[in-house]
Design an enzyme around this catalytic site. Structure first.
Site, PDB file in Angstrom:
ATOM      1  N   CYS A  80       0.841  -1.295  -0.089  1.00  0.00           N
ATOM      2  CA  CYS A  80      -0.080  -0.097   0.156  1.00  0.00           C
ATOM      3  C   CYS A  80       0.873   1.070   0.066  1.00  0.00           C
ATOM      4  CB  CYS A  80      -0.784  -0.061   0.979  1.00  0.00           C
ATOM      5  SG  CYS A  80      -1.891   1.540   1.465  1.00  0.00           S
ATOM      6  N   TYR A 317      -6.417  31.035   4.483  1.00  0.00           N
ATOM      7  CA  TYR A 317      -6.688  29.553   4.141  1.00  0.00           C
ATOM      8  C   TYR A 317      -7.556  28.828   5.309  1.00  0.00           C
ATOM      9  CZ  TYR A 317      -2.474  30.740   1.287  1.00  0.00           C
ATOM     10  OH  TYR A 317      -1.583  31.519   0.670  1.00  0.00           O
ATOM     11  N   CYS A 413       1.748  22.008   6.843  1.00  0.00           N
ATOM     12  CA  CYS A 413       1.792  20.662   6.622  1.00  0.00           C
ATOM     13  C   CYS A 413       2.961  19.921   5.907  1.00  0.00           C
ATOM     14  CB  CYS A 413       0.618  20.095   6.037  1.00  0.00           C
ATOM     15  SG  CYS A 413       0.044  20.845   4.603  1.00  0.00           S
TER      16      CYS A 413
END
Length: 456
Positions: A80, A317, A413
């Site tokens: 994965c 944002y 992030c």
């Protein structure tokens, strides 16, 4: 010896992790990246790529395992494309992520001494995600359709996932029931090559504090009567199901966002509680993916903003308004700017449902809306920004410097774009007071950080 060639079997000691989570080692000074390598490993690897400056290899034998190597609990690990660090002890994951932030600030930001606080780890290492997006794809062997995640390094192949350890048992039950329905109903599955077939994506969301779950089926056309039985089945068999939606994406673009939306069961949103407020979350709006860590993140933002109650704050944002509304409780007025219209609509609803009136939400790109706000005479003492992974657009950053707030709280992030932007802000007259890394996504290479800046 000369530079290794593709197909060579070589011995290598792994001494670092790259930003994407690959192990990094050297063979006579030649850099090699090894998926699944852990610092401290001594490996025999087969080179699959041998470029002039670096190579890539796969593990053939683990001669000496790293003390930080652990058994990955997920049966899909390595195949994965999701959790790349499950085989690394969590303390070592945190150390790697903290180092990544520090390296970016120095190497990309060109910043000298920056006070970096010890990383905040996650209280839950599994089951922490409140949103998961699965792809529905035809089986490669002609069998039943698969509902899963893309295979590692391959966007053209989807791995059938029966149960994902990063989501709750409620979402896993919804995943299993949806897969069974697809198999039993015989509904067609969208094929990228031909553009034919109905089902494209399955997006699941959950309010961790409320227990409410959402199922969003993304299809190529609005065949409501075909998908409606799934909605009734999910409401009957998984009682937490509060919302079942059909989003329609008829375009070639492989995204789980529809151009039109149909409510099949329940409400068109779910709710979540964070920081004493209640938030409505719709299918296509942004909300932090780890609710528990988001609450800790928001508390840091409020602490670093140091609001006395009379400030005008701009939240760039702003998403569904989570941070905006928390700031509103401690300031005179808050402007939230967000490009996604669905998120802005959620933010307006969230303000109303929480009885918050001292905020204004504006829809559009920051690089256009912020200069317009400045031209209208708006001044701000404090700015909070939580940009996407690409960071600030240069025009948006110039507008922020023009606004010239006393304090900036930057939520990131992506440490590389954060470092780039902090470097520009430092050259524009700001001092970086501190940077606080926080792990929102255990077992992945992703890392969040909050920086506090003060105008010099």
């Amino acid at each position: 010896m000369g530079r290794p060639k593709r197909g060579d079997l070589v011995s290598v000691a792994i001494d670092d992790l790259a930003f994407g989570g690959e192990g990094v080692g050297r063979v006579d000074g030649y850099v090699v990246f090894v998926r699944g390598g852990v610092p401290g490993d001594r490996l025999q690897i087969r080179l699959t790529q041998a470029r002039p400056r670096f190579g890539r290899g796969v593990i053939e034998v683990i001669d000496v395992p790293s003390p930080d190597r652990v058994e990955a609990p997920c049966p899909y690990f390595e195949r994965c494309g999701g959790c790349r660090l499950q085989h690394v002890a969590y303390t070592a994951q945190l150390a790697f992520k903290a180092k990544q932030v520090a390296d970016c600030l120095t190497r990309i930001g060109g910043l000298g001494e920056v006070a970096i606080r010890p990383i905040i780890g996650a209280p839950e290492m599994f089951g922490y995600r409140n949103k998961m997006e699965f792809t529905v794809a035809p089986s490669r062997d002609g069998g039943a359709a698969v509902v899963g995640l893309h295979e590692a390094e391959r966007y053209d192949a989807v791995l059938d996932i029966e149960r994902c350890l990063l989501q709750s048992e409620t979402l896993n039950a919804l995943l299993a029931e949806t897969r069974r329905f697809i198999h039993e109903s015989g509904l067609t599955v969208y094929e990228e090559e031909t553009g034919e077939g109905l089902l494209r994506f399955l997006m699941l969301r959950e309010g961790k504090r409320t227990g409410e779950a959402m199922v969003n089926v993304v299809a190529s056309s609005p065949q409501i009567t075909s998908v409606a039985p799934l909605a009734r089945r999910l409401r009957d068999r998984v009682p937490q199901t509060a919302s079942v939606l059909l989003n329609v994406n008829p375009k070639k673009a492989s995204v789980a966002i529809g151009v039109e939306e149909h409510l099949l069961e329940g409400r068109d949103h779910i709710t979540e509680r964070l920081g004493g407020l209640t938030f409505q979350i719709s299918a296509n709006s942004f909300f932090q993916t780890n609710s528990l860590q988001a609450e800790r993140l928001f508390a840091l933002v409020l602490e670093y903003a140091e609001l006395a109650g009379q400030e005008t704050v701009v939240d760039l944002y702003s998403g569904t308004g989570a941070i905006t509304l928390l700031l509103a409780g401690r300031s005179r007025w808050v402007y939230g700017i967000e490009v996604a219209q669905a998120s802005v609509e959620d933010a307006v609803r969230n303000a109303k449902s929480n009885g918050i009136e001292n905020c204004t939400f504006l829809s559009g790109e920051v690089r256009f809306v912020l200069p317009e706000l400045i031209s209208r005479g708006v001044r701000s003492e404090v700015v909070v920004a939580d940009p996407p992974r690409a960071g600030f657009h240069p025009k948006a950053l110039r507008a922020l410097l023009t606004l010239s707030p006393r304090r900036i709280v930057y939520v990131s992030c992506n440490p590389s774009t954060m470092a780039r932007d902090l470097g520009e802000l430092a050259r524009g007259g700001y001092r970086i007071d501190l940077v606080q890394p926080i792990d929102m996504f255990p077992h992945t290479p992703h890392i969040e950080a909050v920086a506090r800046l003060t105008r010099s």
